[in-house]
Design an enzyme around this catalytic site. Structure first.
Site, short mmCIF file in Angstrom:
data_model
loop_
_atom_site.label_atom_id
_atom_site.label_comp_id
_atom_site.label_asym_id
_atom_site.label_seq_id
_atom_site.Cartn_x
_atom_site.Cartn_y
_atom_site.Cartn_z
N HIS A 37 0.75 -1.12 0.07
CA HIS A 37 0.00 -0.01 -0.03
C HIS A 37 0.81 1.29 0.00
O HIS A 37 1.82 1.54 -0.66
CB HIS A 37 -1.08 -0.03 1.22
N HIS A 56 -2.32 -2.39 -9.74
CA HIS A 56 -3.42 -1.79 -8.89
C HIS A 56 -4.33 -2.52 -8.91
O HIS A 56 -4.86 -3.17 -9.86
CB HIS A 56 -3.63 -0.12 -9.33
N ASP A 97 2.95 5.71 -6.80
CA ASP A 97 3.92 5.49 -5.93
C ASP A 97 5.14 5.39 -6.80
O ASP A 97 6.29 5.42 -6.31
CB ASP A 97 4.01 4.37 -4.94
N1 CMC Z 1 5.11 -6.75 -10.55
C1 CMC Z 1 5.00 -7.98 -11.38
N2 CMC Z 1 3.80 -8.47 -11.10
C2 CMC Z 1 2.67 -8.11 -10.55
C3 CMC Z 1 2.67 -6.76 -10.02
C4 CMC Z 1 3.93 -6.13 -9.98
N3 CMC Z 1 3.90 -4.78 -9.29
N4 CMC Z 1 1.42 -6.63 -9.68
C5 CMC Z 1 0.93 -7.77 -9.83
N5 CMC Z 1 1.45 -8.51 -10.50
C6 CMC Z 1 1.05 -9.81 -11.18
C7 CMC Z 1 0.58 -10.72 -10.10
O1 CMC Z 1 1.76 -11.51 -9.82
C8 CMC Z 1 -0.35 -11.49 -10.80
O2 CMC Z 1 0.02 -12.36 -11.81
P1 CMC Z 1 -0.42 -13.81 -12.14
O3 CMC Z 1 -1.66 -13.69 -12.55
O4 CMC Z 1 0.58 -14.61 -12.92
O5 CMC Z 1 -0.46 -14.69 -10.66
C9 CMC Z 1 -1.20 -10.49 -11.61
O6 CMC Z 1 -0.17 -9.67 -11.59
C10 CMC Z 1 -2.37 -9.94 -10.84
O7 CMC Z 1 -2.01 -9.26 -9.63
P2 CMC Z 1 -2.56 -9.46 -8.09
O8 CMC Z 1 -1.64 -9.55 -7.22
O9 CMC Z 1 -3.48 -10.56 -8.11
O10 CMC Z 1 -3.15 -8.21 -8.00
P3 CMC Z 1 -3.98 -7.61 -6.80
O11 CMC Z 1 -4.91 -6.55 -7.17
O12 CMC Z 1 -4.22 -8.53 -5.90
O13 CMC Z 1 -2.53 -6.51 -6.30
C11 CMC Z 1 -1.03 -4.65 -5.99
C12 CMC Z 1 -2.59 -5.08 -6.35
C13 CMC Z 1 -1.14 -3.27 -6.03
C14 CMC Z 1 -1.16 -5.21 -4.43
C15 CMC Z 1 -0.19 -5.27 -6.79
O14 CMC Z 1 -0.05 -5.04 -8.02
C16 CMC Z 1 1.38 -4.93 -6.17
O15 CMC Z 1 1.79 -5.80 -5.19
N6 CMC Z 1 2.13 -4.02 -6.50
C17 CMC Z 1 3.40 -3.72 -6.23
C18 CMC Z 1 3.07 -2.93 -4.90
C19 CMC Z 1 2.80 -1.31 -5.38
O16 CMC Z 1 3.22 -0.58 -5.93
N7 CMC Z 1 1.59 -0.88 -4.34
C20 CMC Z 1 1.17 0.38 -4.45
C21 CMC Z 1 -0.26 0.22 -4.83
S1 CMC Z 1 -0.94 1.93 -5.46
C22 CMC Z 1 -0.88 2.88 -4.07
C23 CMC Z 1 -1.57 2.20 -2.87
O17 CMC Z 1 -2.81 1.93 -2.86
O18 CMC Z 1 -1.02 2.54 -1.62
#
Ligand code: CMC
Length: 435
Positions: A268, A307, A363
């Site tokens: 987050h 996201h 971010d």
């Molecule tokens: N890098 C590489 N792969 C990714 C990333 C990433 N940053 N984010 C998601 N994926 C992949 C994930 O591995 C999955 O792949 P597969 O379908 O092969 O298993 C697919 O994309 C779907 O991801 P998810 O984890 O199911 O998506 P989510 O909606 O649960 O997670 C998230 C959203 C923001 C937690 C995630 O994208 C993440 O961890 N990003 C990096 C951390 C980040 O930048 N966070 C800030 C978010 S914006 C500001 C805020 O909210 O505070």
């Protein structure tokens, strides 16, 4: 039969049920009538991480993740970032409308006059270890304010609520700045009522021996824009924590401490700090393809990418990229920007990221600006928490005024043991030291 209904056939019983559809949702409680017999608890939805469950009706923030749209109270984020100050936007989030000139004057005056914190709170902060993470200090100090304002528990009194809202908007930058100065071993700087919200924050962060702090206007405006962009983001992890803790009728300081704790995690608000550490690890533009390859092999995540809601470019990231250019004209270019741009280019052209709709989020660039401004990475999430306080409080107030809301209490699907018995004698427990 009305068109806005959903008909479900339960193949276990061959019975059919018609549920109303309102605002594109069915009520999960309507599923409860779907039973196989009188002893059946009734059907529930299973939705870990709330992937497809609306927990509230809200009129604060609108996001269209597919089209990359973010609006506060109906105004596009680009419009607000261009034409408003953070305090006007905070007022908008909290009250539903932008302030009139008179309301603006009164609001700014109130916030300005509540920036001081009790000396006991200052002293409390000074007792943390010198290397304590500023988010840990901020979370603790927010909770500690609950002990300074015990009347805050009167959450059903609108005037009392309003007072705590003013205090939290006013004092969060002060707590943040104190935690920062403490981590550097510098004496704290008291608020200066002559200055604007962001100028005063900069004063409390960076004033040294000069008699009066004068903020660089480009930097002050950039910080104000960053605050606007971070002010709210509907039902994200920390807003959900604010609502969840607040639903138990805890006071707003304790609820805000819960929300700030949720923000601290690297998935987050902690992501901005993680992005900087990632760019450090990459080190050079030449290493970008190799780093992306590792991510695609499942060795970590590209921080600042992806996201839950945006499946398009995060509109905040676009504004931040422009703000970065303004800041760099003053500070000089942060060399990490070149690595970030190269990383973004490689990722946006790669099938892995395209197919998963992974774009830069808010971010991705914010940390690079914060670093150019002179902040250490462990301060970045605190810079997110200051403006997000306005969003948390708007969400909290909406929760309290929503007659449909009750204490937040999800259901579970129990998959553990059936009844079993302890098969050993009871023993006393005593800790002792053998010599
Ligand atoms: N890098 C590489 N792969 C990714 C990333 C990433 N940053 N984010 C998601 N994926 C992949 C994930 O591995 C999955 O792949 P597969 O379908 O092969 O298993 C697919 O994309 C779907 O991801 P998810 O984890 O199911 O998506 P989510 O909606 O649960 O997670 C998230 C959203 C923001 C937690 C995630 O994208 C993440 O961890 N990003 C990096 C951390 C980040 O930048 N966070 C800030 C978010 S914006 C500001 C805020 O909210 O505070």
């Amino acid at each position: 039969m009305a068109n806005d209904t959903l008909t479900i056939i339960d193949n276990r019983t061959n019975r059919s049920y018609t549920l109303p559809i309102e605002h594109g949702t069915i009520r999960s409680m309507d599923l409860r009538q779907i039973k196989t017999g009188p002893d059946d608890f009734g059907l529930m939805g299973y939705d870990p991480a709330f992937m497809n469950t609306a927990s509230c009706h809200s009129r604060i923030t609108f996001i269209d993740g597919d089209r990359g749209i973010l609006r506060y109270r109906g105004y596009n984020i680009e419009d607000l970032a261009e034409n408003c100050t953070f305090l006007e936007v905070a007022y908008l989030l909290l009250n539903g409308e932008l302030p009139t000139p008179e309301q603006r004057q009164e609001w700014v005056k109130q916030v300005t006059f509540h920036t001081m914190v009790h000396e006991g709170t200052r002293s409390f902060i000074s007792h943390f270890r010198h290397d304590a993470h500023p988010m840990g200090i901020l979370v603790s100090a927010l909770a500690a304010l609950s002990t300074v304002y015990p009347e805050a528990k009167n959450i059903s009194d609108p005037e009392c609520r309003r007072m705590q809202i003013v205090r939290l908007i006013a004092k969060t930058p002060t707590l943040a700045a104190y935690s920062y100065r403490h981590s550097l071993g510098y004496p704290i700087v008291y608020p200066d009522n002559d200055l604007s919200y962001t100028e005063n924050f900069m004063n409390m962060l960076w004033k040294m021996v000069e008699p009066k702090y004068v903020a660089n206007p480009v930097m002050a405006r950039a910080l104000d824009v960053l605050f606007i962009l971070h002010a709210d983001h509907e039902q994200n992890c920390s807003a959900n924590a604010m609502r969840s803790v607040g639903s138990s009728q805890a006071d707003p300081y304790l609820s805000a401490a819960g929300a700030a704790s949720a923000l601290a995690g690297p998935l987050h608000g902690g992501a901005n700090e993680a992005v900087l550490r990632m760019l450090d690890e990459i080190g050079d533009v030449r290493n970008v393809p190799e780093y992306v390859k590792r991510i695609k092999e499942g060795k970590g995540k590209l921080m600042g990418f992806g996201h839950r809601v945006y499946k398009n470019y995060d509109p905040r990231a676009r504004i931040i990229k422009q703000t970065a250019e303004d800041v760099f004209k003053v500070t000089g270019r942060n060399p990490k920007l070149d690595i970030a741009i190269a990383l973004e280019r490689v990722a946006l052209e790669d099938e892995y990221f395209i197919s998963r709709k992974l774009y830069p989020n808010v971010d991705f660039y914010s940390g690079i600006i914060y670093q150019a401004m002179g902040f250490k990475p462990d301060m970045f999430t605190v810079l997110f928490a200051i403006p997000r306080m306005a969003g948390w409080l708007a969400q909290w107030q909406e929760l309290l005024e929503d007659r449909e809301q009750k204490i937040a209490r999800p259901r579970q699907v129990y998959l553990g043991h059936e009844l079993r018995k302890v098969e050993k004698p009871r023993q006393t427990e005593r800790a002792f030291v053998t010599r």
